[in-house]
Write a protein that holds these residues in place. Structure first.
Motif, PDB file in Angstrom:
ATOM      1  N   ASP A 268     115.776  25.911  36.136  1.00 44.40           N
ATOM      2  CA  ASP A 268     114.497  26.387  35.717  1.00 44.40           C
ATOM      3  C   ASP A 268     114.694  27.672  34.946  1.00 44.40           C
ATOM      4  O   ASP A 268     115.452  28.450  35.093  1.00 44.40           O
ATOM      5  CB  ASP A 268     113.554  26.369  36.747  1.00 44.40           C
ATOM      6  CG  ASP A 268     113.509  24.801  37.516  1.00 44.40           C
ATOM      7  OD1 ASP A 268     113.660  23.779  36.605  1.00 44.40           O
ATOM      8  OD2 ASP A 268     113.437  24.727  38.812  1.00 44.40           O
ATOM      9  N   ASP A 269     113.426  27.520  34.134  1.00 45.37           N
ATOM     10  CA  ASP A 269     113.056  28.938  33.534  1.00 45.37           C
ATOM     11  C   ASP A 269     111.609  29.207  33.256  1.00 45.37           C
ATOM     12  O   ASP A 269     110.750  28.810  32.380  1.00 45.37           O
ATOM     13  CB  ASP A 269     113.672  28.804  32.001  1.00 45.37           C
ATOM     14  CG  ASP A 269     113.352  30.041  31.094  1.00 45.37           C
ATOM     15  OD1 ASP A 269     113.067  31.196  31.637  1.00 45.37           O
ATOM     16  OD2 ASP A 269     113.349  29.949  29.924  1.00 45.37           O
ATOM     17  N   CYS A 270     111.025  29.572  34.463  1.00 49.47           N
ATOM     18  CA  CYS A 270     109.539  29.256  34.762  1.00 49.47           C
ATOM     19  C   CYS A 270     108.898  30.260  33.762  1.00 49.47           C
ATOM     20  O   CYS A 270     107.588  30.023  33.242  1.00 49.47           O
ATOM     21  CB  CYS A 270     109.201  29.773  36.094  1.00 49.47           C
ATOM     22  SG  CYS A 270     109.518  31.347  36.768  1.00 49.47           S
ATOM     23  N   ASN A 271     109.485  31.399  33.430  1.00 50.61           N
ATOM     24  CA  ASN A 271     109.019  32.199  32.526  1.00 50.61           C
ATOM     25  C   ASN A 271     109.366  32.174  31.037  1.00 50.61           C
ATOM     26  O   ASN A 271     108.921  32.871  30.103  1.00 50.61           O
ATOM     27  CB  ASN A 271     108.749  33.776  32.917  1.00 50.61           C
ATOM     28  CG  ASN A 271     110.460  34.167  33.052  1.00 50.61           C
ATOM     29  OD1 ASN A 271     111.259  33.351  32.889  1.00 50.61           O
ATOM     30  ND2 ASN A 271     110.486  35.222  33.424  1.00 50.61           N
ATOM     31  N   ASP A 277     116.003  30.815  35.910  1.00 48.13           N
ATOM     32  CA  ASP A 277     115.580  31.730  37.052  1.00 48.13           C
ATOM     33  C   ASP A 277     116.466  32.229  38.159  1.00 48.13           C
ATOM     34  O   ASP A 277     116.067  33.284  38.790  1.00 48.13           O
ATOM     35  CB  ASP A 277     114.616  30.586  37.817  1.00 48.13           C
ATOM     36  CG  ASP A 277     113.315  30.297  36.916  1.00 48.13           C
ATOM     37  OD1 ASP A 277     113.180  30.910  35.781  1.00 48.13           O
ATOM     38  OD2 ASP A 277     112.649  29.429  37.225  1.00 48.13           O
ATOM     39  N   CYS A 317     106.635  34.509  38.207  1.00 48.27           N
ATOM     40  CA  CYS A 317     107.414  33.700  38.771  1.00 48.27           C
ATOM     41  C   CYS A 317     108.867  33.945  38.992  1.00 48.27           C
ATOM     42  O   CYS A 317     109.532  33.327  39.723  1.00 48.27           O
ATOM     43  CB  CYS A 317     107.431  32.157  38.105  1.00 48.27           C
ATOM     44  SG  CYS A 317     108.080  32.289  36.375  1.00 48.27           S
ATOM     45  N   SER A 320     111.228  36.612  43.670  1.00 49.09           N
ATOM     46  CA  SER A 320     111.760  35.873  44.665  1.00 49.09           C
ATOM     47  C   SER A 320     111.725  36.265  45.864  1.00 49.09           C
ATOM     48  O   SER A 320     111.362  35.544  46.848  1.00 49.09           O
ATOM     49  CB  SER A 320     113.512  35.840  44.212  1.00 49.09           C
ATOM     50  OG  SER A 320     114.105  37.096  44.350  1.00 49.09           O
TER      51      SER A 320
END
Length: 842
Positions: A268-271, A277, A317, A320
């Protein structure tokens, strides 16, 4: 694997040391970063033909075209060429000129251009274009496609290459990282064959390392000659050395470019910054006594308000973790607003209990007493936002978790002083399954679920203490409803109450009320809890929980003990109780366990007055001090080795941290092995020895016979436990081959013993036939005759053992016909074989 057939890969380059790197934060990049590439030639007088795989010889190293060519880490194959007759020469430990009779290709150097990695680079098709006479057309010689190790055999896919730090050019073990994860890769070769794969990250102030194109201690090494003599005195160098490189940015080390990971959904690459991520996890810091910039970037500049960190986690996002130092934190921000809570953020772990200087989660101080607040180690989330000590103006719910998955974590906090007119004074979990661990819920009030309320979801609650929480209707410590099915392990419920001023108006469940769902409650203790009606310790209705290895004692149902089920009350469903102890719980008509509708199944449990079911007993469990809450077993207890191994619940909370949540739970709340045989007690339970004990606690072992339980030996420093398996090291003598008092695995891990063949046996405990200081498992020349041949393949198999050879991995085979295993085929072997076929004396 024989070192002759292996090529070594090191994964990280440090000035002075080599370490393994799993995944490092990677900044966002607009274009593919580059590495600077240089060629290293070692001057040597070794005689041979160009292209020969020659042993490395002593001699100076010269760099060619130093840092003048660039590799774009864009996933494409790129050609690099070095004309040795024209490119600049920079000395490494030479004089800036090639003045030996020969040279060998030995190094490819990588230098960072400001980007730290991690990277993966593949090398293929090392070629030498040379004119042996200066007259005839040049010869294009393929030196290595890495399908040939110099003996006509291909490099295996898991072979490894050497990767060295910038200040050393030798070949000793200390410059070769053990346990490398990759090397020769047959999936990305330029010519559809093998290629060398190296992966590393620059993590020092001198971002240079190099690949050494050689095997480790082998007579046939891919260090090809690149010089040809032209006349008896002159040296004529006309070689053009070329090779193919392909590089990618690979922060998670899965051999896929980061952009492909993201595009393919692997990461994922939320930003949307082009970085997976998992590679850019941000930790925010919170300390109510910090005096720095208040931006959460470090302990010095920590946020002083936890709400600020939670707000940033919502906005970014990439956050963590949130690490919270000891102190007291209130959710209202000084506004007095009772409706404000600490709202958990999905995918974010909130960790408390830090002193305020730690760099690793494991460094948090351990608070051994959940019943007192220590300002030095306790991170307190308090709902006492108004007049101190006046609960009427307190926060309704101190912590809330709405639509949170198991990746949302609350760990290491004391949650206190919540006061809800409705649900969950300490914590309200709404259609969510967070992980709650190592927390204390103390002195919280609510209508239902004083300590915690769970509306649907399967949260994991582990190693937590619920004490002195109050519900005016039901579930003093915990309440579940509408399918709420928590997985509760290693928890203590003590002195919680479910009662109004008119106790008979409450539903019940002083310690816990389970209303619906299929919860698991394991390795838990219920002590001193009170219900105004039924179920002093636990109340279940329309629920089918599994209650295993729990102990219920001194719980009370009814204001005068005139309720039902002092320990546990159940109705309208089918709970299962196994391996439990009920003792000295008070209710009317004097029952510890009450089943309203006849659906309760009880096995291998100790119940006063007896209870129908396999393995149940009615005996004094011999608890250490039940009146004061010590519910551990004393030696001689009939509950020892009397449970059912089959009923031992799964380790859903992963109490040993090994990632296996399907194995039987391995430890009791004290950390003792959950199945530990007592040699003085006959096995009366079910299963193969060792048999699990009844109740929450296993009788501690005393393997060294010093009268002190093993766990106390370890915690008090009387015994070491270097491998953290809760067994004193002195009780594992078979694991200490050098008898130095330290287990082999710990010798190797600490670096006090070498393990060159990576078999977890210290080298000093393994044979060294030729006495050269290198054990036979890492020595290609066992008989020390200077030649690697079949006789070196012998592994000294005893007489009578099967004789096996493996030409692909000779060190794991036996020399054919060497019947007596002395690494020499001679008349003695013939005599042994003759006896085998004809009989003694024939």
């Amino acid at each position: 694997m024989s070192r002759t057939q292996s090529v070594r890969t090191l994964v990280t380059c440090l000035a002075g040391s080599l370490i393994a790197v799993l995944a490092l934060p990677v900044p966002a990049i607009a274009d593919a970063p580059t590495l600077l590439i240089s060629l290293g030639i070692r001057e040597t007088n070794q005689v041979g033909d160009i292209g020969d795989f020659m042993p490395s010889q002593a001699g100076a190293i010269e760099w060619f075209d130093l840092d003048n060519q660039s590799l774009a880490l864009d996933g494409t194959w790129q050609l690099f060429s070095f004309d040795l007759g024209s490119v600049p020469i920079t000395p490494f430990n030479g004089n800036g000129a090639i003045d030996a009779d020969r040279g060998v290709i030995e190094h490819i150097r990588f230098k960072s251009t400001g980007f730290g990695g991690p990277f993966v680079v593949w090398i293929d098709e090392v070629r030498d274009l040379y004119d042996p006479t200066g007259i005839y057309p040049p010869v294009d010689l393929l030196i290595s496609s890495f399908d040939d190790d110099g003996t006509g055999s291909p490099f295996p896919d898991d072979a490894e290459v050497m990767f060295q730090e910038p200040t050393y050019s030798g070949s000793t073990d200390q410059y070769i990282a053990p346990g490398a994860t990759s090397g020769i890769d047959n999936t990305v070769g330029y010519d559809n064959t093998h290629s060398v794969k190296v992966q590393w990250a620059f993590v020092d102030d001198d971002p240079i390392c190099w690949l050494r194109l050689t095997t480790w201690m082998a007579p046939a090494q891919p260090c090809p000659l690149i010089a040809e003599p032209n006349g008896p005195a002159a040296v004529y160098y006309s070689s053009i050395i070329s090779f193919r490189l392909k590089g990618i940015v690979d922060c998670n080390n899965n051999s896929l470019p980061d952009d492909q990971d993201i595009a393919g959904g692997t990461s994922d690459d939320c930003n949307a910054n082009g970085v997976p991520d998992e590679c850019e996890a941000i930790i925010l810091y919170v300390d109510d006594s910090a005096t720095g910039l208040n931006d959460g970037t470090s302990w010095t500049d920590a946020y002083v308000d936890l709400q600020d960190a939670l707000a940033e986690a919502v906005a970014n996002c990439a956050v963590s973790d949130i690490w919270v130092a000891a102190g007291t934190y209130k959710p209202d921000g000084g506004t007095g607003n009772r409706h404000l809570s600490f709202e958990m953020v999905d995918g974010v772990a909130l960790y408390g209990g830090f002193a305020g200087a730690e760099t690793d989660l494991s460094q948090r101080p351990f608070d051994p007493d959940p019943y007192t607040i220590d300002p030095a180690v306790d991170s307190v989330l308090s709902g006492d936002i108004g007049v101190s000590g006046d609960t009427s103006d307190n926060t309704y719910s101190v912590v809330r978790a709405f639509a949170i998955s198991s990746n949302g974590i609350l760990d290491g906090f004391t949650v206190t002083a919540g006061n809800s007119n409705n649900y969950g004074g300490g914590m309200y979990i709404d259609v969510a399954s967070p992980t709650v661990a190592n927390c204390t819920f103390w002195d919280n009030d609510a209508y239902v679920g004083g300590g915690m309320y769970i509306f649907d979801g399967t949260p994991t609650v582990a190693n937590c203490t619920f004490w002195e929480n109050l519900a005016t209707y039901s579930g003093g410590g915990m309440y579940t409803a509408f399918g709420g099915s928590p997985l509760v392990t290693n928890c203590t419920f003590a002195w919680n109450s479910a009662a109004t001023p008119d106790p008979e108006a409450s539903e019940g469940g002083g310690g816990m009320h389970l209303g619906g769902g299929s919860s698991l409650v394991a390795n838990c203790t219920f002590y001193g809890n009170f219900s105004g009606t039924h179920g002093g310790g636990m109340y279940t209705a329309y629920a089918a929980p599994t209650v295993a290895n729990c102990t219920f004692s001194y719980n009370r149902a009814g204001p005068s003990g005139d309720g039902y089920g002092g320990g546990m009350y159940t109705a309208y469903a089918g709970p299962t109780v196994a391996n439990c102890i009920f003792w000295w719980n008070f209710a009317y008509p004097d029952t510890d366990l009450w089943d309203e509708t006849g659906t309760l199944v009880v096995t291998y449990s100790n119940v006063p007055g007896g209870y129908a079911g396999e393995g149940n007993i009615d005996l004094d469990p011999m608890l250490a001090d039940a009146s004061s809450g010590d519910l551990r077993l004393l030696p001689g207890s009939p509950c020892i080795d009397a449970g059912s191994n089959l009923a031992l619940p799964a380790d859903v909370a992963d109490v040993d941290g090994d990632g296996d949540t399907s194995e039987p739970i391995p430890f009791d709340p004290d950390g003792n092995p959950r199945r530990l045989d007592d040699p003085d007690t006959p096995d009366t339970g079910y299963g193969v020895s060792p048999i699990v004990d009844m109740g929450a606690y296993e009788l501690p072992g005393d393997c060294n016979g010093n009268g002190v339980p093993d766990l106390q030996d370890i915690q008090g420093g009387t015994s070491n436990d270097c491998n953290f398996n809760h067994i004193p090291d002195e009780c594992e003598p078979d694991e200490d081959c050098n008898s130095n008092g330290t287990l082999d695995i710990c010798d190797i891990g600490a670096g006090t013993s070498d393990d060159c063949d990576e078999d977890w046996v210290p080298d000093e405990c393994e044979p060294d036939f030729d006495g050269d200081g290198l054990i036979d498992g890492c020595d290609d020349d066992i008989d020390a005759d200077g030649v690697f041949n079949d006789e070196d393949a012998c592994d000294f198999t005893p007489p009578g053992a099967p004789i096996v050879t493996d030409p692909q991995d000779p060190l794991y085979g036996t020399l054919r016909s060497d019947a007596d295993g002395d690494c020499d085929v001679d008349l003695a072997d013939y005599a042994l074989m003759q006896q085998e076929f004809t009989g003694p004396g024939q």
